[in-house]
Design a protein around this motif. Structure first.
Motif, PDB file in Angstrom:
ATOM      1  N   GLU A 185       0.846  -1.189   0.000  1.00  0.00           N
ATOM      2  CA  GLU A 185       0.000   0.000   0.000  1.00  0.00           C
ATOM      3  C   GLU A 185       0.881   1.239   0.000  1.00  0.00           C
ATOM      4  N   CYS A 186       0.640   2.102  -1.001  1.00  0.00           N
ATOM      5  CA  CYS A 186       1.410   3.345  -1.082  1.00  0.00           C
ATOM      6  C   CYS A 186       1.062   4.214   0.120  1.00  0.00           C
ATOM      7  N   GLN A 187       2.066   4.700   0.836  1.00  0.00           N
ATOM      8  CA  GLN A 187       1.813   5.486   2.041  1.00  0.00           C
ATOM      9  C   GLN A 187       1.489   6.948   1.737  1.00  0.00           C
ATOM     10  N   ARG A 188       1.486   7.315   0.443  1.00  0.00           N
ATOM     11  CA  ARG A 188       1.059   8.670   0.077  1.00  0.00           C
ATOM     12  C   ARG A 188      -0.409   8.666  -0.325  1.00  0.00           C
ATOM     13  N   CYS A 189      -0.786   7.737  -1.230  1.00  0.00           N
ATOM     14  CA  CYS A 189      -2.162   7.767  -1.756  1.00  0.00           C
ATOM     15  C   CYS A 189      -2.983   6.563  -1.298  1.00  0.00           C
ATOM     16  N   LEU A 190      -2.384   5.656  -0.579  1.00  0.00           N
ATOM     17  CA  LEU A 190      -3.055   4.475  -0.015  1.00  0.00           C
ATOM     18  C   LEU A 190      -3.611   3.528  -1.085  1.00  0.00           C
ATOM     19  N   GLU A 205       3.480   9.753  -9.504  1.00  0.00           N
ATOM     20  CA  GLU A 205       2.691   8.680 -10.106  1.00  0.00           C
ATOM     21  C   GLU A 205       1.616   8.147  -9.162  1.00  0.00           C
ATOM     22  N   CYS A 206       1.327   8.893  -8.125  1.00  0.00           N
ATOM     23  CA  CYS A 206       0.273   8.463  -7.216  1.00  0.00           C
ATOM     24  C   CYS A 206      -1.088   8.617  -7.875  1.00  0.00           C
ATOM     25  N   GLU A 207      -2.041   7.861  -7.376  1.00  0.00           N
ATOM     26  CA  GLU A 207      -3.423   7.985  -7.827  1.00  0.00           C
ATOM     27  C   GLU A 207      -3.899   9.385  -7.459  1.00  0.00           C
ATOM     28  N   PRO A 208      -4.406  10.157  -8.463  1.00  0.00           N
ATOM     29  CA  PRO A 208      -4.874  11.501  -8.107  1.00  0.00           C
ATOM     30  C   PRO A 208      -6.105  11.410  -7.222  1.00  0.00           C
ATOM     31  N   TYR A 210       6.066   3.488  -1.611  1.00  0.00           N
ATOM     32  CA  TYR A 210       5.489   4.640  -2.296  1.00  0.00           C
ATOM     33  C   TYR A 210       5.485   4.384  -3.795  1.00  0.00           C
ATOM     34  N   HIS A 211       4.521   5.005  -4.496  1.00  0.00           N
ATOM     35  CA  HIS A 211       4.631   5.071  -5.948  1.00  0.00           C
ATOM     36  C   HIS A 211       5.809   5.994  -6.269  1.00  0.00           C
ATOM     37  N   PRO A 212       6.364   5.875  -7.484  1.00  0.00           N
ATOM     38  CA  PRO A 212       7.388   6.864  -7.846  1.00  0.00           C
ATOM     39  C   PRO A 212       6.792   8.266  -7.785  1.00  0.00           C
TER      40      PRO A 212
HETATM   41 ZN   LIG Z   1       0.796   6.466  -4.318  1.00  0.00          ZN
END
Ligand SMILES: [Zn+2]
Length: 182
Positions: free
Chosen positions: A72-77, A139-142, A134-136
């Motif tokens: 799970e990306c810790q920026r956009c989950l 490149e996180c899900e908006p 994290y995603h690069p």
């Molecule tokens: Zn992300």
């Protein structure tokens, strides 16, 4: 790559004498503790283990591991696909005392008579897992721009002032503490 089954337990003496090399894939059946993490597109861990003895007569196992996991990306989950690769050379030792005598560059693998290759694969995978994923960058899900679920937002707005109270109380306490010290 062929999906040959990897043997579970290997006799150390025989494997070192023959400089045996084992490679194959393990899945959630052999590594149930990682079943939820393995990428459903290819839920396999590639592992290769080569046994040998170095110039100093130390028995070692060279391990290469390659796996794809979904974290799970810790920026956009949102799910983030990660490829994990690890390569290490492990010194085969029967106990803690011998482990302490290993030179730098050889991590101990404590094993008497046999090595459990499935367990070894699990340990390598656990070590390779990032603490946070994290995603690069960029490149996180908006975030969903035109959201209709206002109730979600309203709920948050409603709870925010209440959650501020303990902090204002705390800062008031800290302020009075400062006053006393001065
Ligand atoms: Zn992300």
């Amino acid at each position: 790559m062929s999906a040959a089954p990897l043997p579970n337990r290997v006799n150390i003496r025989k494997a070192v004498t023959r400089c045996a090399k084992y490679s194959g894939c393990l899945g959630s059946e052999q590594l149930p503790q990682f079943a939820a993490l393995l990428d459903p597109a290819r839920p396999l861990v590639d592992i290769s283990v080569e046994f040998g003895e170095n110039e100093e007569g130390r028995q070692f196992a060279s391990v290469e591991m390659d796996a794809r996991v979904v974290l799970e990306c810790q920026r956009c989950l949102q799910p983030v696909h990660c490829e994990l690769k690890a390569a290490s050379r492990l010194g085969l030792v029967p106990g803690d005392e011998q482990a302490r005598q290993l030179p730098a560059g050889l991590e101990p693998l404590i094993a008497v008579d046999e090595v459990d290759l499935w367990e070894l694969a699990g340990e390598e995978l656990a070590l390779a897992l990032p603490v946070v994923a994290y995603h690069p960058q960029g490149e996180c899900e908006p975030p969903k721009s035109d959201r209709d679920d206002r109730s979600d937002k309203e709920e948050r707005d409603f709870t925010e002032p209440a959650s501020e109270n303990p902090f204002s109380v705390l800062s008031a306490l800290l302020d009075s503490g400062d006053m006393k010290e001065k």
